[in-house]
Design a protein around this motif. Structure first.
Motif, PDB file in Angstrom:
ATOM      1  N   PHE A  27      -3.009   4.618   7.360  1.00  0.00           N
ATOM      2  CA  PHE A  27      -2.263   5.000   6.169  1.00  0.00           C
ATOM      3  C   PHE A  27      -2.636   6.419   5.759  1.00  0.00           C
ATOM      4  O   PHE A  27      -3.714   6.923   6.101  1.00  0.00           O
ATOM      5  CB  PHE A  27      -2.514   4.022   5.007  1.00  0.00           C
ATOM      6  CG  PHE A  27      -3.900   4.099   4.422  1.00  0.00           C
ATOM      7  CD1 PHE A  27      -4.196   4.976   3.381  1.00  0.00           C
ATOM      8  CD2 PHE A  27      -4.920   3.289   4.911  1.00  0.00           C
ATOM      9  CE1 PHE A  27      -5.469   5.051   2.835  1.00  0.00           C
ATOM     10  CE2 PHE A  27      -6.194   3.346   4.370  1.00  0.00           C
ATOM     11  CZ  PHE A  27      -6.472   4.236   3.330  1.00  0.00           C
ATOM     12  N   THR A  28      -1.721   7.065   5.045  1.00  0.00           N
ATOM     13  CA  THR A  28      -1.966   8.399   4.486  1.00  0.00           C
ATOM     14  C   THR A  28      -1.599   8.383   3.014  1.00  0.00           C
ATOM     15  O   THR A  28      -0.586   7.799   2.625  1.00  0.00           O
ATOM     16  CB  THR A  28      -1.134   9.476   5.213  1.00  0.00           C
ATOM     17  OG1 THR A  28       0.258   9.121   5.148  1.00  0.00           O
ATOM     18  CG2 THR A  28      -1.544   9.594   6.672  1.00  0.00           C
ATOM     19  N   ASN A  29      -2.418   8.993   2.200  1.00  0.00           N
ATOM     20  CA  ASN A  29      -2.153   9.076   0.766  1.00  0.00           C
ATOM     21  C   ASN A  29      -1.353  10.325   0.433  1.00  0.00           C
ATOM     22  O   ASN A  29      -1.609  11.407   0.977  1.00  0.00           O
ATOM     23  CB  ASN A  29      -3.466   9.096  -0.023  1.00  0.00           C
ATOM     24  CG  ASN A  29      -4.123   7.731  -0.073  1.00  0.00           C
ATOM     25  OD1 ASN A  29      -3.446   6.712  -0.167  1.00  0.00           O
ATOM     26  ND2 ASN A  29      -5.447   7.700  -0.016  1.00  0.00           N
ATOM     27  N   GLY A 140       2.819   8.780  -9.076  1.00  0.00           N
ATOM     28  CA  GLY A 140       1.453   8.426  -8.714  1.00  0.00           C
ATOM     29  C   GLY A 140       1.186   8.692  -7.248  1.00  0.00           C
ATOM     30  O   GLY A 140       1.855   9.522  -6.622  1.00  0.00           O
ATOM     31  N   THR A 141       0.237   7.979  -6.702  1.00  0.00           N
ATOM     32  CA  THR A 141      -0.111   8.124  -5.281  1.00  0.00           C
ATOM     33  C   THR A 141       0.729   7.174  -4.442  1.00  0.00           C
ATOM     34  O   THR A 141       0.643   5.953  -4.590  1.00  0.00           O
ATOM     35  CB  THR A 141      -1.600   7.838  -5.045  1.00  0.00           C
ATOM     36  OG1 THR A 141      -2.385   8.809  -5.742  1.00  0.00           O
ATOM     37  CG2 THR A 141      -1.935   7.917  -3.559  1.00  0.00           C
ATOM     38  N   ILE A 142       1.546   7.743  -3.579  1.00  0.00           N
ATOM     39  CA  ILE A 142       2.356   6.963  -2.649  1.00  0.00           C
ATOM     40  C   ILE A 142       1.580   6.855  -1.339  1.00  0.00           C
ATOM     41  O   ILE A 142       1.048   7.847  -0.839  1.00  0.00           O
ATOM     42  CB  ILE A 142       3.724   7.623  -2.426  1.00  0.00           C
ATOM     43  CG1 ILE A 142       4.552   7.531  -3.713  1.00  0.00           C
ATOM     44  CG2 ILE A 142       4.462   6.966  -1.270  1.00  0.00           C
ATOM     45  CD1 ILE A 142       5.811   8.346  -3.680  1.00  0.00           C
ATOM     46  N   VAL A 143       1.510   5.658  -0.805  1.00  0.00           N
ATOM     47  CA  VAL A 143       0.776   5.412   0.434  1.00  0.00           C
ATOM     48  C   VAL A 143       1.778   5.241   1.578  1.00  0.00           C
ATOM     49  O   VAL A 143       2.640   4.363   1.519  1.00  0.00           O
ATOM     50  CB  VAL A 143      -0.117   4.166   0.320  1.00  0.00           C
ATOM     51  CG1 VAL A 143      -0.929   3.971   1.611  1.00  0.00           C
ATOM     52  CG2 VAL A 143      -1.040   4.271  -0.886  1.00  0.00           C
ATOM     53  N   GLY A 144       1.662   6.091   2.584  1.00  0.00           N
ATOM     54  CA  GLY A 144       2.495   5.970   3.770  1.00  0.00           C
ATOM     55  C   GLY A 144       1.779   5.131   4.815  1.00  0.00           C
ATOM     56  O   GLY A 144       0.704   5.503   5.282  1.00  0.00           O
ATOM     57  N   THR A 160       3.964   2.194   0.182  1.00  0.00           N
ATOM     58  CA  THR A 160       3.463   1.283  -0.836  1.00  0.00           C
ATOM     59  C   THR A 160       2.762   2.126  -1.897  1.00  0.00           C
ATOM     60  O   THR A 160       2.840   3.342  -1.886  1.00  0.00           O
ATOM     61  CB  THR A 160       2.484   0.250  -0.232  1.00  0.00           C
ATOM     62  OG1 THR A 160       1.406   0.952   0.415  1.00  0.00           O
ATOM     63  CG2 THR A 160       3.182  -0.641   0.779  1.00  0.00           C
ATOM     64  N   GLY A 161       2.068   1.463  -2.804  1.00  0.00           N
ATOM     65  CA  GLY A 161       1.331   2.200  -3.823  1.00  0.00           C
ATOM     66  C   GLY A 161       1.795   1.881  -5.233  1.00  0.00           C
ATOM     67  O   GLY A 161       2.790   1.172  -5.449  1.00  0.00           O
ATOM     68  N   THR A 351       8.875  -2.178   1.766  1.00  0.00           N
ATOM     69  CA  THR A 351       8.478  -2.648   0.453  1.00  0.00           C
ATOM     70  C   THR A 351       9.338  -1.937  -0.577  1.00  0.00           C
ATOM     71  O   THR A 351       9.421  -0.707  -0.576  1.00  0.00           O
ATOM     72  CB  THR A 351       6.993  -2.354   0.184  1.00  0.00           C
ATOM     73  OG1 THR A 351       6.193  -3.057   1.139  1.00  0.00           O
ATOM     74  CG2 THR A 351       6.595  -2.802  -1.213  1.00  0.00           C
ATOM     75  N   ASP A 352      10.020  -2.699  -1.421  1.00  0.00           N
ATOM     76  CA  ASP A 352      10.864  -2.106  -2.456  1.00  0.00           C
ATOM     77  C   ASP A 352      10.711  -2.894  -3.746  1.00  0.00           C
ATOM     78  O   ASP A 352       9.676  -3.544  -3.956  1.00  0.00           O
ATOM     79  CB  ASP A 352      12.333  -2.035  -2.005  1.00  0.00           C
ATOM     80  CG  ASP A 352      12.938  -3.411  -1.726  1.00  0.00           C
ATOM     81  OD1 ASP A 352      12.285  -4.434  -2.023  1.00  0.00           O
ATOM     82  OD2 ASP A 352      14.076  -3.472  -1.217  1.00  0.00           O
ATOM     83  N   ASP A 353      11.722  -2.852  -4.608  1.00  0.00           N
ATOM     84  CA  ASP A 353      11.630  -3.524  -5.897  1.00  0.00           C
ATOM     85  C   ASP A 353      11.570  -5.044  -5.769  1.00  0.00           C
ATOM     86  O   ASP A 353      11.210  -5.735  -6.720  1.00  0.00           O
ATOM     87  CB  ASP A 353      12.816  -3.127  -6.778  1.00  0.00           C
ATOM     88  CG  ASP A 353      14.159  -3.513  -6.174  1.00  0.00           C
ATOM     89  OD1 ASP A 353      14.328  -3.345  -4.949  1.00  0.00           O
ATOM     90  OD2 ASP A 353      15.045  -3.965  -6.919  1.00  0.00           O
TER      91      ASP A 353
END
Length: 465
Positions: A27-29, A140-144, A160-161, A351-353
């Motif tokens: 993952f990457t932040n 905020g911080t989105i995680v790839g 995610t995130g 991942t969504d709503d």
């Protein structure tokens, strides 16, 4: 390669183009990023209306989505955003800061983009149906996340995130025409926007409704707050903003990939999609056009069985990115191996709503419905072995396969009323597998089914399952 590139977001292309990229689960932040979720309102009615017209209707549905999304994509990239996923009737976009763009600038560009989308796409006419738009902005911080398995020769990218959680929190009370800001998003742009408090009692997080000068329904609004005036310079021509915001450069950077990097990029695409793209070639830039023969050369009508899978687990719910990645990878391996062994094609993992969802399509063979049901049973078994709860919906019907989007960014998708139905069935399934009548009838010779009873489905009314 030109067509392969437009199937991926900048987040993937830039990662693969990096000399340090490794094809393994990781993952990457992406800190201080803005997430824009734009959801079409009225899509279910449109799908039903056009679905009743058979093959011509499903093709018209795809064309309507292309027109709608094409307008949206133009604005998103114009304001420096990146379309990460097409989520059925919605788009998930990211606006990230870089060396030349501050977090606040990126956030304000997302605000300006959302206002332009509202201006252009509200009351969009698609046949006899009028479409609208619901938008949510989070920060905020989105995680790839890069998930996959080299032995399966396939990887997926999904974000995610915390911003995804903020979007999910607002989903229950956002109305057509609304642009909802999470508290975190509002704190970044509050000096430059005008908002209302959201009066919905289900809002326990103090979300804000962006004011854009249109007439608002007072029954949904509370006290107006944060009304700003431009203190200097020229005010933005878009209402809802009160300060002069410079337009950031669009994402037109030319990408160069080595042969090895191109091969890596193919691993993010299903073999069936790669086969459809064979024979196309050319250099690429996000803002350049390519041959519009893509739709006519790739698209087709198909009888398909579609599986929608919603998954949850302790790991998937964890706020720790590494633990979350492990949960995502467990889920991926659990469904992907059976899907391939039974002849399915992964449409999407995201991942969504609505949470973490996988979509698998079985097409091209007379026995595809039986294979889909067998595959779903094996997937369910695999999930249970690793402690993953799942809700699965399966439906069968005529769909249209082709690109959704435009020449700057698109995904290959199966579109039709039966696809929407499988999503509705997933929403009703509680740790079980629900199928529609067509699936049950076509697979009854090999698969045993139990009648569930009467269920109310959005757009379908009360049906027997």
């Amino acid at each position: 390669m030109e067509l392969l590139l437009i199937l991926q977001p900048n987040l993937v292309i830039n990662a693969v183009a990096s000399p340090s990229f490794e094809l393994k689960p990781h993952f990457t932040n992406h800190p201080n990023s803005t997430l824009l979720f734009a959801d079409i309102s009225g899509y279910t009615a449109l799908a039903q209306s056009l679905g009743a017209a058979g093959a011509e209707g499903t093709e018209a549905l795809s064309s309507a989505l292309d027109q709608f999304f094409g307008i949206a994509i133009s604005s998103i990239y114009h304001f420096g955003g990146d379309v990460v996923k097409f989520c059925g009737d919605a788009i998930l976009c990211v606006f990230s800061p870089d060396r030349t763009v501050s977090p606040t600038q990126a956030a304000m560009q997302a605000v300006r983009c959302s206002l332009e989308l509202k201006k252009k796409l509200r009351f969009f006419k698609a046949g006899e149906v009028e479409l609208d738009l619901k938008q949510m902005l989070a920060y905020g911080t989105i995680v790839g996340n890069f998930v996959g398995d080299s032995t399966l020769n396939h990887f997926e990218f999904l974000v995610t995130g915390a911003p995804l959680k903020q979007i999910a929190d607002a989903e229950s009370f956002v109305n057509p025409g609304d642009i909802i800001l999470s508290p975190e998003m509002h704190s970044v742009v509050s000096a430059s926007v005008s908002v209302h408090n959201v009066s919905d009692k289900s809002d326990t997080h103090n979300h804000k409704l962006l004011v854009d000068g249109d007439s608002e329904d007072p029954s949904r609004r509370a006290t107006r707050v944060g009304v700003r005036r431009a203190s200097s310079g020229l005010a933005s021509s878009q209402s809802g903003l009160s300060t002069s915001i410079p337009l950031l450069a669009a994402a037109g950077k030319t990408i160069r990939l080595s042969g090895d990097q191109q091969a890596v990029l193919e691993v993010f695409c299903e073999p069936q999609i790669i086969e459809s793209l064979q024979g196309f070639a050319g250099s690429w830039s996000r803002l350049e056009s390519f041959s519009h023969s893509m739709r006519s050369r790739i698209s087709r009508h198909d009888m398909c069985t579609t599986i929608f899978i919603s998954v949850s687990s302790t790991k998937l719910d964890s706020p720790d990115p590494q633990t979350n990645l492990e949960g995502l990878n467990e889920a991926f391996v659990s469904f992907y191996a059976p899907a391939k062994s039974f002849g399915g094609t992964l449409r999407q993992f995201l991942t969504d709503d609505k949470g973490t969802v996988a979509i698998i399509v079985f097409s091209g063979r007379e026995s595809n419905t039986i294979s889909a049901c067998r595959g779903a049973l094996k997937i369910k078994e695999n999930f249970e072995e690793v402690g993953i709860a799942s809700n699965i919906g399966i439906s069968t019907g005529k769909v249209f396969f082709g690109p959704v989007g435009d020449e700057r960014r698109c995904e290959m998708a199966w579109i039709g009323d039966s696809v929407n139905l499988s999503a509705r069935l997933m929403g009703k399934a509680k740790d079980t597998i629900m199928v529609d009548k067509a699936t049950r009838e076509q697979a009854a010779s090999d698969i045993s089914f139990e009648m569930y009873g009467m269920v109310e489905l959005k757009g379908k009314g009360v049906v027997a399952l």
